[in-house]
Design an enzyme around this catalytic site. Structure first.
Site, PDB file in Angstrom:
ATOM      1  N   HIS A 131       0.826  -1.208   0.000  1.00  0.00           N
ATOM      2  CA  HIS A 131       0.000   0.000   0.000  1.00  0.00           C
ATOM      3  C   HIS A 131       0.860   1.257   0.000  1.00  0.00           C
ATOM      4  O   HIS A 131       0.621   2.193  -0.787  1.00  0.00           O
ATOM      5  CB  HIS A 131      -0.915  -0.009   1.222  1.00  0.00           C
ATOM      6  N   GLU A 197     -10.771   1.971   3.436  1.00  0.00           N
ATOM      7  CA  GLU A 197      -9.462   1.363   3.658  1.00  0.00           C
ATOM      8  C   GLU A 197      -9.680   0.067   4.432  1.00  0.00           C
ATOM      9  O   GLU A 197     -10.227   0.071   5.544  1.00  0.00           O
ATOM     10  CB  GLU A 197      -8.528   2.307   4.424  1.00  0.00           C
TER      11      GLU A 197
END
Length: 418
Positions: A131, A197
């Site tokens: 990420h 997220e």
């Protein structure tokens, strides 16, 4: 192991799981319970039975939140789990007492789940190398994707615990400052870039005194358990505000957490080593010779306002570069005191492939690759009326460990006039 509660073989809440939660039935006060099949074992009822639990445990299990019980020690958590397991097995306490069994077992469909703990403090981390690399490629295309400190410290920031809500609670699209045109002054209005997220949240159990760090070798006995977590983000607000002090209004409008806490005891069979940390090797206080990650399968489903329902991400908690035990050790190494019920969120969990990315900004690659749905609808970010559902599970030998839904719908922004 024969359980007195019947459930299908692949049920997310078998006797090997026994996740804790807090529920409300009718107008009653909140009760602590554990999920077993389609039922909840009401521990408030069990705790009032003479001699089932030690007095300190019995008192903690009759409180409306998990905090006091979380604050007890690791061995007490284990003994309590063993007592509950025994009570639910053939020949155990409930098997021989139909009246107690009828009073203590409540159908999940008849209750409302609430936050399991009073979350005093919440820290969000940034622990997925994939990420962090993806965002670095987007935001710093002509520089190294990872910032210089990333491979040395488990990066985190202090979030807002007051806006953590239990699964099923809708969240309102935030208003805030944005600067879509870098050549023009900032504007104010609804975020046009609400994102999810995919994260896991670890609940701190036994805390530490102010000034006393938690060694990484002891951290596994300080984490009580895990829930699924959606750290909602308003990317356009975040982009304008995050320099120089980091996230603020782009993050604190809400985070969604699943209602059940799966304990580290249930997850022990799924403990695995994380990615190699040899280049560079962490500083001594972060070195951990034991497996620090868990093999937890994660999915994100978007139910669009147009009626589509599609899995957009398949990831796994095992991809995390920094483990929760390293995060806890780093968080406290300066003497910061952690308290029972505090939450440490993992940071977005992205894997090595496009289908395993844990956010829309990655899946749609900053809007250049919109996610396409069967109806023809497309998404670059989450729209009003969309619902994001996150699920987590561990697959064992003949059973699976579920965490319950982590679900939230985005509602239209409030119209503000100044």
């Amino acid at each position: 192991m024969s359980c007195i509660v019947q459930y299908v073989p692949d049920h997310p809440f078998p006797i090997q799981n026994l996740p804790y939660g807090v529920f409300v039935k009718g107008g009653d006060a909140p009760h602590i319970g554990v999920a077993i099949g389609d039922f909840i074992l009401d521990l408030n009822v069990l705790a009032r039975e003479q001699g089932v639990f030690p007095p300190q445990v019995a008192a903690a299990l009759q409180e409306p939140t998990m905090n006091t019980f979380m604050g007890l020690d690791y061995d007490t958590w284990k003994q309590t789990r063993d007592t509950i397991t025994s009570a639910l097995t053939a020949g155990g306490l409930l098997a021989g007492n139909e009246a107690l069994k009828g009073a203590a077992l409540v159908r999940q469909r008849d209750v409302k789940m609430v936050l399991p703990a009073n979350i005093g403090d919440y820290t969000d981390c940034y622990a997925s190398r994939e990420h962090a690399t993806n965002l670095g490629k987007m935001f710093r295309p002509n520089a190294a994707p990872l910032l210089e400190n990333w491979l040395h410290i488990p990066v985190g920031y202090h979030g807002r615990s007051s806006s953590i809500v239990v699964s099923g609670t809708p969240l309102t699209r935030p208003n805030g400052q944005k600067r879509p045109n870098p050549e023009a002054p900032p504007t104010f209005g609804p975020s046009a870039a609400v994102d999810f997220e995919l994260e896991m949240a670890a609940y701190v159990g036994t805390g530490n005194e102010l000034g006393e760090p938690i060694p990484v070798a002891e951290a596994h006995k300080k984490i009580f358990g895990f829930s699924t977590f959606n750290d909602w983000s308003a990317r356009d607000i975040q982009k304008w505000e995050y320099v120089p002090l980091g996230p603020f209004l782009g993050k604190n409008f809400g985070s969604t957490i699943s209602p059940w806490i799966v304990t580290t005891f249930a997850l022990e069979p799924f403990r695995v080593a994380g990615p190699a940390q040899s280049e560079p090797e962490p500083l001594p206080y972060l070195r951990d010779s034991t497996p620090g990650n868990y093999d937890i399968n994660l999915t994100v489903t978007i139910n669009t306002k147009e009626g589509d329902s599609m899995v957009v991400s398949n990831s796994n908690y095992k991809y995390m570069y920094w483990s929760v035990f390293q995060q806890l050790a780093h968080h406290s190494v300066n003497g910061c005191n952690m308290r029972p019920g505090d939450v440490i969120a993992s940071g977005t969990i992205s894997g090595p492939t496009e289908g395993s990315y844990g956010s829309m900004i990655e899946l749609a690659w900053q809007g250049t690759k919109p996610v396409k749905f069967p109806s023809g609808a497309e998404r670059k970010m989450i729209q009003d009326g969309d619902t994001v559902v996150m699920n987590a599970e561990c697959v064992g030998n003949g059973y699976r460990i579920g965490f319950g839904d982590c679900s939230g719908m985005v509602l239209p922004a409030k119209e503000l006039k100044f």
